[in-house]
Scaffold this active site. Structure first.
Site, PDB file in Angstrom:
ATOM      1  N   ASP A   1       0.859  -1.184   0.000  1.00  0.00           N
ATOM      2  CA  ASP A   1       0.000   0.000   0.000  1.00  0.00           C
ATOM      3  C   ASP A   1       0.898   1.238   0.000  1.00  0.00           C
ATOM      4  OD1 ASP A   1      -2.561   1.342   0.164  1.00  0.00           O
ATOM      5  OD2 ASP A   1      -2.010   1.888   2.207  1.00  0.00           O
TER       6      ASP A   1
ATOM      7  N   GLU B   1       0.902   5.740   0.559  1.00  0.00           N
ATOM      8  CA  GLU B   1       0.249   7.010   0.838  1.00  0.00           C
ATOM      9  C   GLU B   1       0.979   8.055   0.010  1.00  0.00           C
ATOM     10  OE1 GLU B   1      -2.509   7.168   2.306  1.00  0.00           O
ATOM     11  OE2 GLU B   1      -2.533   5.235   3.355  1.00  0.00           O
TER      12      GLU B   1
ATOM     13  N   HIS C   1      -4.207  10.991   5.504  1.00  0.00           N
ATOM     14  CA  HIS C   1      -3.250  10.040   6.072  1.00  0.00           C
ATOM     15  C   HIS C   1      -2.531  10.534   7.314  1.00  0.00           C
ATOM     16  CE1 HIS C   1      -0.554  12.639   3.855  1.00  0.00           C
ATOM     17  NE2 HIS C   1      -0.957  12.168   2.686  1.00  0.00           N
TER      18      HIS C   1
ATOM     19  N   HIS D   1      -5.608   7.017   7.252  1.00  0.00           N
ATOM     20  CA  HIS D   1      -4.998   6.052   6.341  1.00  0.00           C
ATOM     21  C   HIS D   1      -3.515   5.937   6.691  1.00  0.00           C
ATOM     22  CE1 HIS D   1      -8.214   5.630   3.161  1.00  0.00           C
ATOM     23  NE2 HIS D   1      -8.699   6.567   3.970  1.00  0.00           N
TER      24      HIS D   1
ATOM     25  N   ASP E   1      -2.960  -0.326   6.997  1.00  0.00           N
ATOM     26  CA  ASP E   1      -3.850  -0.714   5.907  1.00  0.00           C
ATOM     27  C   ASP E   1      -3.425  -2.045   5.290  1.00  0.00           C
ATOM     28  OD1 ASP E   1      -5.247   1.567   6.371  1.00  0.00           O
ATOM     29  OD2 ASP E   1      -4.796   2.547   4.462  1.00  0.00           O
TER      30      ASP E   1
END
Length: 224
Positions: free
Chosen positions: A8, A10, A58, A151, A156
């Protein structure tokens, strides 16, 4: 066993081709779709300001990334962790697009889209017409979301790994694998041969047996 990597990112925004950059990367290793505990993580200096709108998503500010490594500093380590395994992500084209743009900036090849496994696509196939965000899937599978206030790439990843297990039936496969491994261990750890053990009845046991046989009509034990 089958290895894959779930990851993942950001970012500073939504458009990697117009200047938005990756500020956080997290990845965890899976074997047979189950997490092994191995992980990769990097918080990055994006070499530009982080917009306040992105920070609201985030929670990462310019202060958080001050002095952190740049993408070029972690690219080799990230690619080594990725290996040649399939790459799992939620709304995978977004994360693939950003990582590929970062790789191309430092003179590397983009990620091969043939390696892409998109859990959003898997979720839509299983739950057509229903909300399939990570939050919605966690609630559907009764996965604890209490730590997800913003986030966060590593959190995540861990949540998505639990979701992925549910989407693919990985937990059941893991139980089967465990049973098979236990059986194999029992077979290989058992003695190869057994030494016969002579059982010698006591005289009173033999006498009791003869007395019982005397009561039977034409017992097979007395036939010649």
């Amino acid at each position: 066993m089958s290895r894959s990597v779930l990851f993942d990112t950001e970012t500073t925004g939504f458009e990697p081709l117009t200047g938005d950059r990756v500020i956080e990367i997290a990845a965890i290793e899976l074997f047979n779709d189950l997490p092994t505990g191995a992980q990769f993580y990097a918080l990055l200096d994006p070499e530009r300001d982080i917009p306040s709108d992105s920070t609201r998503v985030h929670g990462i500010t310019n202060a958080h990334v001050e002095g952190k490594p740049k993408f070029v500093d972690v690219a080799d380590e990230m690619l080594k962790f990725f290996g040649d395994s399939p790459l799992v992500a939620h709304n995978a084209p977004f994360d693939f697009g950003f990582i590929s743009a970062e790789l191309e900036r430092v003179g590397r090849k983009p990620l091969d889209k043939a390696r892409m496994v998109d859990t959003l696509v898997l979720a839509k196939q299983r739950f057509p017409g229903m909300p399939n965000s990570l939050d919605a899937l966690c609630r559907r599978f009764d996965i604890d979301l209490s730590a997800r206030t913003t986030h966060n790439a590593l959190l995540d990843c861990k949540l998505l790994a639990d979701v992925y297990v549910e989407l693919t039936g990985g937990r059941q496969r893991g139980l089967v694998l465990e049973a098979e491994e236990s059986l194999a261990f029992a077979q290989y750890s058992a003695p190869a041969t057994r030494t016969p053990r002579l059982i010698q009845p006591a005289p009173e046991q033999l006498a009791a047996h003869d007395k019982f046989i005397d009561k039977l009509k034409e017992p097979v034990w007395r036939r010649e």
